[in-house]
Write an enzyme that holds these catalytic residues in place. Structure first.
Site, mmCIF file in Angstrom:
data_model
loop_
_atom_site.group_PDB
_atom_site.id
_atom_site.type_symbol
_atom_site.label_atom_id
_atom_site.label_comp_id
_atom_site.label_asym_id
_atom_site.label_seq_id
_atom_site.Cartn_x
_atom_site.Cartn_y
_atom_site.Cartn_z
ATOM 1 C CE LYS A 13 38.208 29.605 43.262
ATOM 2 N NZ LYS A 13 39.193 29.523 44.348
ATOM 3 N NE ARG A 88 39.670 35.636 43.502
ATOM 4 C CZ ARG A 88 40.088 34.584 42.780
ATOM 5 N NH1 ARG A 88 39.700 34.446 41.539
ATOM 6 N NH2 ARG A 88 40.877 33.698 43.315
ATOM 7 N NE ARG A 127 47.972 26.014 43.203
ATOM 8 C CZ ARG A 127 46.846 26.722 43.254
ATOM 9 N NH1 ARG A 127 45.719 26.185 42.828
ATOM 10 N NH2 ARG A 127 46.832 27.941 43.737
ATOM 11 N NE ARG A 133 48.721 29.717 40.927
ATOM 12 C CZ ARG A 133 47.412 29.805 41.111
ATOM 13 N NH1 ARG A 133 46.603 28.936 40.558
ATOM 14 N NH2 ARG A 133 46.923 30.773 41.852
ATOM 15 N NE ARG A 144 46.641 33.075 45.960
ATOM 16 C CZ ARG A 144 47.138 31.855 45.737
ATOM 17 N NH1 ARG A 144 48.377 31.571 46.035
ATOM 18 N NH2 ARG A 144 46.367 30.938 45.223
#
Ligand code: ADP
Length: 194
Positions: A13, A88, A127, A133, A144
């Site tokens: 996204k 969301r 990632r 992160r 998640r």
């Protein structure tokens, strides 16, 4: 142009939001990026948000809603915007509806990015290595994904019922996915005008 990008974590996204927003000359507004900036700066909002983000939970609606309403009230969002990561939850959908009704209209289109779970987990673990992160560990990724299925996926049907949803396959090259998004939006807008 008022657009929204929706899809699971790892669908790309953020990457697509930047490209599409640039092409339309509108700001990309990412709640995840705003929260992360606040965490890095150690603001009171950041301190509160971090606690939820690090365990893969959603930041409470009250905090998120006021943050987005403030951002949408800034002048650069007056001519349009692309929302990434908001709404969301259903409560956030209704907050956005009220906000847009108070101005002069609703969303032009909602772009759903679709991708299968195995590909998502691979992308997010990659990632994690590249960007470090704190919410990209395997346990938190799975959490998640569950939270997305439970709380956010139902929003797809809400926007489909409103006739503004387009779905785009998010697999493959970044540039190919961007072209698919432009194709889907072009078709929708032509249909809306015709
Ligand atoms: P991803 O889509 O990859 O999970 P984001 O950068 O969009 O990543 O969001 C990271 C985290 O920020 C989420 O897991 C959540 O804790 C928080 N967050 C972002 N947007 C929202 C939102 N609209 N409502 C509640 N929490 C949010």
């Amino acid at each position: 142009m008022r657009l929204l990008l929706i899809g699971p974590p790892g669908a790309g996204k953020g990457t697509q939001a930047a490209r599409v927003a640039h092409a339309y000359g509108i700001p990309a507004i990412s709640t995840g990026d705003i929260f992360r900036a606040n965490v890095d700066e150690g603001t009171p909002l950041g301190l509160q948000a971090k606690e939820y983000m690090d365990r893969g939970a959603y930041v409470p609606d009250e905090l998120t809603n006021s943050l987005v309403l403030d951002r949408l009230a800034q002048t650069d969002a007056g001519a349009g915007f692309l929302l990434d990561g908001f709404p969301r939850t259903l409560a956030q959908v209704y907050t956005l509806d009220d906000c847009l009704e108070a101005t002069d209209g609703g969303l032009d289109a909602v772009v759903q990015l679709t991708i299968d779970t195995d590909e998502i987990v691979q992308r997010l673990l990659r990632r994690a290595k590249e960007q470090g992160r704190s919410d990209d560990t395997e346990d938190v990724i799975r959490k998640r994904l569950d939270v997305y299925q439970e709380q956010t996926h139902p929003l797809v049907a809400v926007y489909a019922d409103r006739g503004i949803l387009v779905s785009v396959d998010a697999k493959g090259d970044v540039g190919d996915v961007t072209e698919r998004i432009f194709g889907a939006l072009g078709g929708r807008i032509r249909r809306a005008e015709g």
